[in-house]
Structure formats: structure tokens, C-alpha cells
Design a protein around this motif. Sequence first.
Motif, PDB file in Angstrom:
ATOM      1  N   PHE A 154      17.880   1.168  28.673  1.00  0.00           N
ATOM      2  CA  PHE A 154      18.549   0.131  27.791  1.00  0.00           C
ATOM      3  C   PHE A 154      19.344   0.758  26.621  1.00  0.00           C
ATOM      4  O   PHE A 154      19.186   1.512  26.023  1.00  0.00           O
ATOM      5  CB  PHE A 154      17.514  -0.686  27.032  1.00  0.00           C
ATOM      6  N   LEU A 155      20.889   0.269  27.069  1.00  0.00           N
ATOM      7  CA  LEU A 155      21.900   0.786  25.912  1.00  0.00           C
ATOM      8  C   LEU A 155      22.504  -0.360  25.535  1.00  0.00           C
ATOM      9  O   LEU A 155      24.024  -0.068  25.251  1.00  0.00           O
ATOM     10  CB  LEU A 155      22.558   1.855  26.606  1.00  0.00           C
ATOM     11  N   ASN A 156      22.217  -1.562  25.669  1.00  0.00           N
ATOM     12  CA  ASN A 156      22.986  -2.711  25.088  1.00  0.00           C
ATOM     13  C   ASN A 156      23.305  -2.721  23.934  1.00  0.00           C
ATOM     14  O   ASN A 156      22.376  -2.269  22.875  1.00  0.00           O
ATOM     15  CB  ASN A 156      22.126  -3.999  25.426  1.00  0.00           C
ATOM     16  N   GLY A 157      24.492  -2.832  23.427  1.00  0.00           N
ATOM     17  CA  GLY A 157      25.199  -2.883  22.254  1.00  0.00           C
ATOM     18  C   GLY A 157      25.261  -1.582  21.420  1.00  0.00           C
ATOM     19  O   GLY A 157      25.839  -1.302  20.404  1.00  0.00           O
ATOM     20  N   ALA A 158      25.090  -0.372  22.313  1.00  0.00           N
ATOM     21  CA  ALA A 158      25.181   1.096  21.969  1.00  0.00           C
ATOM     22  C   ALA A 158      27.043   1.052  21.652  1.00  0.00           C
ATOM     23  O   ALA A 158      27.708   0.501  22.569  1.00  0.00           O
ATOM     24  CB  ALA A 158      24.727   1.866  22.855  1.00  0.00           C
TER      25      ALA A 158
END
Length: 501
Positions: A154-158
Motif C-alpha cells: 500500500f502506497l496510496n496517497g504517498a
Amino acid sequence: MEITDLTPAEHRVWQAFAVDGGVDFRESDDEDPAAGALWGPERTVRAEVLRALLLNGPTRDGETAGLKLTGARVTGQLHLMYGTVDHAVRLRSCYFEQSPNLYGAQVRALVLSESVLPGLTAGTLRVDVVLRITCCRIAGPVRLAGAQVAGAFFLNGARLGTPAAPGGPDAPDPSDEATGEPVLQLNHAVIGADVWAVGLHAHGEVRLNGATVGGQINLDDAELHASGGTALHAETLSVGTDLRAVRLRAHGRVDLSGARVPRQLNFAYARLSNPGGQALRASSCVIGELWLREVPPIRGTVNLRRSQLDLLHVPPQAWPDQVRLDGLTYRSLAPHLPAEQRLPLLEREESGYLPHAYEQLTTAYRAVGDEAAARTVQLAKLRRHRRTLPRYARAWGHLQDTTVGYGFRPMRAAGWLLVLLLTGACAFALEHPRPLKPGEAPDFNPVFYTLDLLLPIIGFGQEGAFAPQGWYQWLSYLLIATGWVLVTTVAAGITRSLNRQ
């Protein structure tokens, strides 16, 4: 490390570790960890303390140990290179002074959500459960080449890398990542489940070359900035289901050469821009469905050479001025449009005239039963081919096109037959040809005499009984020659129609 060396803040973390207890140093839930450099000793933890905990921390019988720390300032480097950590590592909303080094390490789970880091070195990292850098801000490169994650990443919004210099989203940055190290290195990584990167902001190259993802990759609403370079580099990427990039904003090349996407490669509502270069390179790919629905005109070349697709869903207005389609194969097109709206695309081929591109479009129309559109494409192919021929051959082609549409307009041939019939009938009505045997010749009929000349098979007994003279003789020769050509064209058209039925 002796426990007497610990600060009060570190002592809290040490005590909570054995029972997987959480320590939250935040003063409010909406606190910004970017200000972590100003946090005092009451919420500062040394990286060496965390390392000692993770590698040899205290445990209790009947309890699951784990590191669960929120809102801390981590000083020094968290060095776990080649280490084995049997516990979950959760460091949320933390501020790291130095880039953690987890190269070759093995951890149960790694969560760095909403933290601020100068970088992350974790090549060949092994994660047994899940890897999260959700909403992280990482200025330097995230090195995960060769990593193995059993679950999802998960790297959403990174936010990765340094934002572009002032002057607009496409303005070159003096330290542009296009010529430097990729901000995300996931090449040759193996992700067991999904890569969830919704809303990712990356200022530099995102590299996934040779990566294998068991589920889907989701880049919806992501923004990738690498003006003049490669924004997404994913050659030979293998995805288990879909690669979604709905509303993607890519400033730089999107390179998917050799990728395998069995279901959807979805760029609906995306904006792809790389003026002067390739905006989308998806050559030698095997893709279930390629969607470019509701996409504004792509800025830069689109390269789909030698790719295999089941469905190509691209409206004509999405294509750029130059394309590369040599060897592209697809089963169907969407939306279904008249051939006249699809043909201009084939004129934009960088390599010039490609017969295969016309044949492929013809096959797609025939697959849905639109034979009229298929004939239109074949006629356009012959007209395009004509421009590559010598001048004398082009002249013959123009004659074929004008008269019978290269055989794909049989009704035009019937029209010419009617014109010739009227012309011959009027001409021979004015001056009857002389009979060869005056006592045996039937009554002369100019209409049936002309039909006898035009139709090579059917005979009405007029042609053999009369012999025109002078220019009428030359007219008869012309009617015989053109009749053969036109009648053959009409017969071929009828035969194709019967074969289709």
C-alpha cells in the motif's frame, strides 16, 4: 543495550513492546509529522533502541510482541540490514532523521504510514504479511528492488521525491529525476496480492521493470511527474488481473513494453503527456482490454507495435498525431464507429503505409458483421497503397478507383454499364451497322445490339449479324472491352455477397 540507558520516552516503548502495546506521542490526531525535527526529547527515540527491540527485545509467555509507535522522532539510522525480525513493525506518523536501511531484511509486517522520511533502502526485503507506506512523504528514493511481499503493498496517497520547480506541472526541474535515480524502485519485486497506489504523487521515475503482482495495480488519481523522462517504467511487468490508472496524470513516458495484463489496462479519463517523445509505449504486450475512454488528446507518440489485445477501446479523438501500430492485433474495437472515423488513424503511422494495419481493421469490422465498413477499409488500403506506386501505376489505379472502386463498389460498375448502354444505343440508333447477310439478318435493335457488345456471356443474336464501320467499329471495340471489366466486377461483388450469406 542496558535498560538503564533508556530515556523516559524510550522506556515507554520498551515496556509496550513485549505485549504489542501501542505508544502514541502525538498531541492531536491531525498533527503534521513534517514538523518532527522540532520535537523534543519527550517524544524522541533513538534508532539503535528500536533495532535492539526488534532483534532481541523482551517477550512474555502468552503474549505477541510487536513494535507499535506513533508520532515519534527517530534519530540516527534504523539499521536492520540482513536482520530477521519476527514481529510486526508499525511506525506511524513518525519523523525519521535518516533513511532506514532494511536491505535484505525479513520482517513480519512493515507499516510506515503517514511518516516523513528522507529515503528508504529496502532492496530484497522480505515481508510476510503487508507493506504500507500509505500517505508517507519520502524525499529521497524508495529502494525496494527485488523485494518479496506475501500480501499487498500500500502506497496510496504517498508523496515521493521532490516537487517540480516553479513554472507549471511540466516545467523541468534542475534536479529532474529523469536523469537521476528513480524515486520508487520496485523492479523485479514479487507482490503476492495488490499494489494499491491510489492518489500517489511521484516526482521522478516509478520503476516496476520485471515486477510480478499477483493481484491488481491501482494507480487511480495518481500523478507522476518526470518531464522529458520516464514517469512509469514497467517493462515486462506481470499483473494477475488489472492495471488501473483511471484519471492518471503522467508527465513523461509511460513504458509498459512487454507487459502482461490479462484483464484491463484502464487509462480512462487519464492525461498522458510527453511532447516530442513517446507518451505511451505498450509494444510487445499481451493485454485483455486496453481502455482509453474519455481521454483528452494524448501529447506524444503512442507505440502499440506487436501487441496482442482482445479489446481496444479508444475513441478517435484520443489518438495523437503520430502512432506506431506495426504488428498490432486485436479482436474487437469499441466504441463501434463508421470506418471513416477510424481510417485517419492509419494515416498517422510513423512508418508510412502498413498493409497489416488495414487488414487488422478489416478483420475487426467483419468480426462484428459490418461488411460495408470492411469494404470501405479495403478500398482505403488500395488508395493508400496507390500513393507508393510509380506514376504510370498510379494512373491505372485512379482509373480503377473512379470506375469500379477497385471492385469494392460493384453498383458503380452497374452504373457505368447503364451509361455505356445508353451511349451505344443512341449511337447505333443514329446509324445502323450494315448486315453481314442482308437476306438473313434479323431486324436491327440498337439496345440489344449494345447489350450483345457489353455482356460477354449472354447473346441476343445481334452482334454476329451486323458489322459497324468507321468510328462505330471503334465504339464497338470499346464497349466489348469495358463490358468485360465491368461485368466481371459486378459478378465478383455478387459472389462476395452470396459467400457472406
